[in-house]
Design a protein around this motif. Structure first.
Motif, PDB file in Angstrom:
ATOM      1  N   PHE A 205       0.761  -1.370  -0.064  1.00 30.09           N
ATOM      2  CA  PHE A 205       0.066   0.063  -0.205  1.00 30.09           C
ATOM      3  C   PHE A 205       0.914   1.140   0.156  1.00 30.09           C
ATOM      4  CE2 PHE A 205      -3.268  -3.032   1.470  1.00 30.09           C
ATOM      5  CZ  PHE A 205      -4.239  -2.442   1.124  1.00 30.09           C
ATOM      6  N   ASN A 206       0.330   2.277  -0.813  1.00 29.45           N
ATOM      7  CA  ASN A 206       1.149   3.427  -0.712  1.00 29.45           C
ATOM      8  C   ASN A 206       0.769   4.333   0.772  1.00 29.45           C
ATOM      9  OD1 ASN A 206       1.136   6.769  -1.122  1.00 29.45           O
ATOM     10  ND2 ASN A 206       2.429   5.975  -2.827  1.00 29.45           N
ATOM     11  N   PRO A 207       1.953   4.970   1.173  1.00 31.68           N
ATOM     12  CA  PRO A 207       1.674   5.667   2.581  1.00 31.68           C
ATOM     13  C   PRO A 207       0.423   6.539   2.794  1.00 31.68           C
ATOM     14  CG  PRO A 207       3.940   5.436   2.188  1.00 31.68           C
ATOM     15  CD  PRO A 207       3.177   5.118   0.871  1.00 31.68           C
ATOM     16  N   ILE A 208       0.178   7.344   1.589  1.00 31.46           N
ATOM     17  CA  ILE A 208      -1.014   8.240   1.768  1.00 31.46           C
ATOM     18  C   ILE A 208      -1.629   8.324   0.549  1.00 31.46           C
ATOM     19  CG2 ILE A 208       0.759   9.995   3.056  1.00 31.46           C
ATOM     20  CD1 ILE A 208       1.093  11.315   0.377  1.00 31.46           C
ATOM     21  N   HIS A 209      -1.618   7.788  -0.598  1.00 26.88           N
ATOM     22  CA  HIS A 209      -2.509   7.702  -1.700  1.00 26.88           C
ATOM     23  C   HIS A 209      -3.134   6.418  -1.579  1.00 26.88           C
ATOM     24  CE1 HIS A 209      -0.388  11.460  -3.160  1.00 26.88           C
ATOM     25  NE2 HIS A 209       0.610  10.653  -3.059  1.00 26.88           N
ATOM     26  N   PRO A 210      -4.514   6.515  -2.154  1.00 22.22           N
ATOM     27  CA  PRO A 210      -5.173   5.183  -2.274  1.00 22.22           C
ATOM     28  C   PRO A 210      -4.572   4.199  -3.456  1.00 22.22           C
ATOM     29  CG  PRO A 210      -6.304   7.068  -3.061  1.00 22.22           C
ATOM     30  CD  PRO A 210      -5.173   7.619  -2.740  1.00 22.22           C
ATOM     31  N   VAL A 211      -3.353   3.833  -3.316  1.00 22.40           N
ATOM     32  CA  VAL A 211      -2.895   3.252  -4.481  1.00 22.40           C
ATOM     33  C   VAL A 211      -1.911   1.939  -3.970  1.00 22.40           C
ATOM     34  CG1 VAL A 211      -1.164   3.169  -6.159  1.00 22.40           C
ATOM     35  CG2 VAL A 211      -2.674   5.418  -5.806  1.00 22.40           C
ATOM     36  N   ILE A 212      -2.163   0.953  -4.590  1.00 19.94           N
ATOM     37  CA  ILE A 212      -1.442  -0.285  -4.277  1.00 19.94           C
ATOM     38  C   ILE A 212      -0.643  -0.498  -5.409  1.00 19.94           C
ATOM     39  CG2 ILE A 212      -3.158  -1.178  -2.714  1.00 19.94           C
ATOM     40  CD1 ILE A 212      -3.842  -3.307  -4.770  1.00 19.94           C
ATOM     41  N   ILE A 213       0.751  -1.360  -5.324  1.00 19.28           N
ATOM     42  CA  ILE A 213       1.393  -1.840  -6.295  1.00 19.28           C
ATOM     43  C   ILE A 213       1.540  -3.223  -6.268  1.00 19.28           C
ATOM     44  CG2 ILE A 213       2.602   0.266  -6.627  1.00 19.28           C
ATOM     45  CD1 ILE A 213       4.918  -0.716  -4.988  1.00 19.28           C
TER      46      ILE A 213
END
Length: 651
Positions: free
Chosen positions: A579-587
């Motif tokens: 998970f990205n620390p602040i954005h609603p994004v996963i890689i």
């Protein structure tokens, strides 16, 4: 029986002739008086047995010999029983042997044999009588012959050399003469130093000019690189403008009609041409620069190990990596320091650990362990930075299949060099009778309790350990039936952690209870699991069939609220998720070297609605209470009271 019958017959003849028993027996056999000459039938039928032995009756039985070892006379148990009756040396040779034939030929050649008068057959009796047999020599008559050589006479040789020339020298040493000799020596040393200074000054002048040129050139290069990097990012953002717009503004409106389910919106896809044959083995976001993340590339196929790679990508430029570090061995794990974001700890397949610094130029690590300084003997599966020690030295932990959890401390020396100091904390579980070395596969330290950490093993067990002592585990959980691939503490709740394994399951644990709180079967081998940084009840997992599973326990405690196939399941397997620390994004990383980013739909990051006139509470306490509410429904009454007391004690 025969001897008995013969005796009976002789007795009858003696009686008829009138001779007595004593006369024919001669006193050697059976001597009986005349009135006892009658033999009974039983005596006639009696068998007399004689036993013949090879023992010599004349052999001595009391021979003793002196034993030097025991210092006493000892009797000899074995005595030679052979008795020699006759010794005769013979000269007979078999007439059909080769030697007899040669002797006959020799005698015939000497003329000792006369010609036979009659022409009889050679094998007739007459020819044999008339023919004289040759005399056979005794084969056993021989003589010893010996010869002795003359000894060389002794000779003495002496040579004489001329003595070396000699000279007599005498002098007196006064105090002033010694002083003058020292002064002359000091003057010679000062002259040599001046010559060397002159040579160094000339070299320094040349070097200073070169350094000045290099500095000016490097300043120009840095200016050009910064300008080219900004230009490259601008072009990249123009090229992927539609994806950047979706990342910033797009919200899936269809979530309003799905109630609880959500979706993943594909964003950028990161790839590097030279890393197509490698698998993504590690992912980690930078906490300071939230658009930057690190990718470790290696191979999980142990029969095809080779080189690896460490890459750094930015969401601002998905076309090409920001930093590239090729490695001689495959990268198995990595971790970016939370406070010093330029330091990256890396674990390799060959058992080495290294630290890379983004501030340093070049592609080599600034610190790396070797066989001399100490390293693991098996692949390193996890590294985690720890808080600095009392001397403000950076340190991190590593876990490997060799059964060790090692603390590596970066200690500065007077010259500015830095080396590793390895301190073993966990070497397996030992008892008085045996030692059991567990192969570590995953590791995570507690977010709030500094001394506590978890270790997942290849046998499927999870050990709760303490840094203060390593004699035994604080707790052991029978977690999975296969190797524990990932174990991670919750970001908010101090007692909750998650684990996943290739046995298709993801389990949520309370470390005060030996049994899992939640068990989810994902119908495929689970590669990785990660907690979300914005909610204590949201986590994501990836499976080898190419599916991403997103769970929110506060919404649905039984199944995932999002199950989306993101790659071709026949060709590609997913390996890691973050998970990205602040954005609603996963890689998400796969086994073909690709990293794909996804945006979470609103239902996957839904927050509870506030009532009218009441503000929605915020902070980590809210997330802790949300998770505690779920756990209280699953605990027994006595476990609830015990969990609360332990919770407050831990805090």
């Amino acid at each position: 029986a025969k001897s008995t019958k013969a005796a009976t017959k002789k007795k009858e003849e003696a009686v008829e002739t009138g001779t007595g028993w004593e006369e024919w027996s001669q006193g050697k056999a059976l001597v009986r008086p005349p009135d006892q000459m009658e033999l009974t039938e039983a005596e006639l039928k009696e068998d007399i047995t004689r036993i013949l032995t090879a023992n010599n009756p004349h052999a001595p039985q009391n021979i003793v010999r002196y034993s030097v070892k025991e210092r006493s006379y000892k009797p000899i148990n074995v005595v030679d029983q052979m008795a020699v009756h006759c010794v005769l040396e013979g000269s007979l040779v078999h007439q059909d042997s080769e030697e007899a034939r040669k002797l006959r030929v020799k005698e015939v050649d000497g003329g000792d044999v006369e010609e036979a008068a009659d022409e009889d057959r050679p094998d007739s009796a007459v020819s044999r009588i008339n023919k004289k047999e040759p005399k056979v020599t005794n084969q056993f008559n021989f003589s010893n012959r010996a010869s002795q050589t003359l000894n060389n006479p002794m000779r003495d040789r002496i040579c004489q050399t001329e003595p070396p020339p000699r000279s007599s020298f005498s002098a007196t040493a006064n105090q002033w003469e010694i002083y003058d000799a020292y002064v002359q020596e000091l003057q010679k040393q000062e002259k040599n130093k001046e010559k060397q200074k002159g040579m160094h000054s000339q070299k320094d002048n040349g070097k200073s000019k070169k350094v000045m040129l290099m500095e000016t050139q490097s300043e120009d290069v840095t200016k050009w690189t910064m300008a080219s990097k900004i230009l490259e990012r601008t072009i990249s953002q123009n090229t992927f403008d539609d994806i950047a717009q979706d990342f910033k503004y797009f919200e899936d409106a269809s979530d309003e009609f799905r109630e609880q389910e959500g979706t993943l919106l594909p964003l950028w896809k990161f790839q590097y041409d030279k890393a197509k044959t490698l698998s993504v083995t590690a992912l980690c976001w930078n906490n300071k620069y939230q658009d930057l993340f690190a990718v470790g590339l290696g191979s999980y196929n142990f029969s095809r190990q080779g080189c690896g790679m460490l890459l750094f990508y930015s969401l601002k430029n998905p076309a090409f990596p920001e930093y590239i570090y090729p490695t001689s061995s495959g990268v198995m794990c990595l971790d970016i320091h939370a406070q010093h974001s330029h330091l990256v700890a890396v674990g390799f397949y060959d058992g080495c650990v290294a630290v890379y610094s983004l501030k340093e130029e070049g592609q080599e690590p600034v610190y790396k362990s070797t066989a001399k300084t100490g390293k693991h003997t098996d692949p390193v599966w996890q590294v985690r930075w720890q808080s600095d020690d009392m001397d403000n030295n950076h340190n991190f932990y590593s876990v490997s299949s060799d059964g060790r959890v090692v603390s590596w401390t970066l200690v500065k020396v007077s010259r500015g060099d830095i080396h590793f100091v390895a301190v073993l904390y966990l070497i397996g579980k030992a008892s008085l009778k045996y030692s059991c070395y567990s192969s570590g596969t995953s590791f995570d330290s507690h977010k709030q309790i500094d001394y506590m950490f978890l270790v997942g093993t290849e046998e499927g067990k999870i050990h709760k350990c303490s840094k203060t002592y390593s004699s035994q585990f604080l707790e052991t959980y029978d977690a999975h039936s296969m190797a524990v691939d990932t174990v991670k503490w919750n970001y908010f709740h101090p007692k909750v952690f998650v684990s996943c394994s290739s046995d298709w399951t993801v389990k949520i644990w309370d470390h005060t209870i030996n049994t899992p709180m939640f068990v989810f079967d994902l119908q495929a081998a689970v590669g990785d699991v990660a907690w979300s940084p914005y909610s204590s009840t949201v986590f994501a997992a990836v499976t080898t069939d190419g599916t991403v599973h997103v769970f929110d326990l506060s919404v649905n405690k039984y199944e995932a609220i999002c199950q989306q196939l993101v790659v071709d399941k026949k060709k590609t397997k997913l390996t890691h998720v973050e998970f990205n620390p602040i954005h609603p994004v996963i890689i998400v990383g796969d086994d073909r070297g690709y990293v794909t980013s996804f945006k979470l739909s609103p239902n996957l990051r839904k927050k509870p609605k506030a009532k009218k006139g009441h503000e929605l509470p915020k902070g980590p306490e809210v997330e802790v209470a949300k998770m505690e509410k779920l756990l209280s429904l699953l605990r027994e009454p006595d476990q609830n009271s015990r969990g609360k007391s332990q919770h407050w004690t831990g805090r």
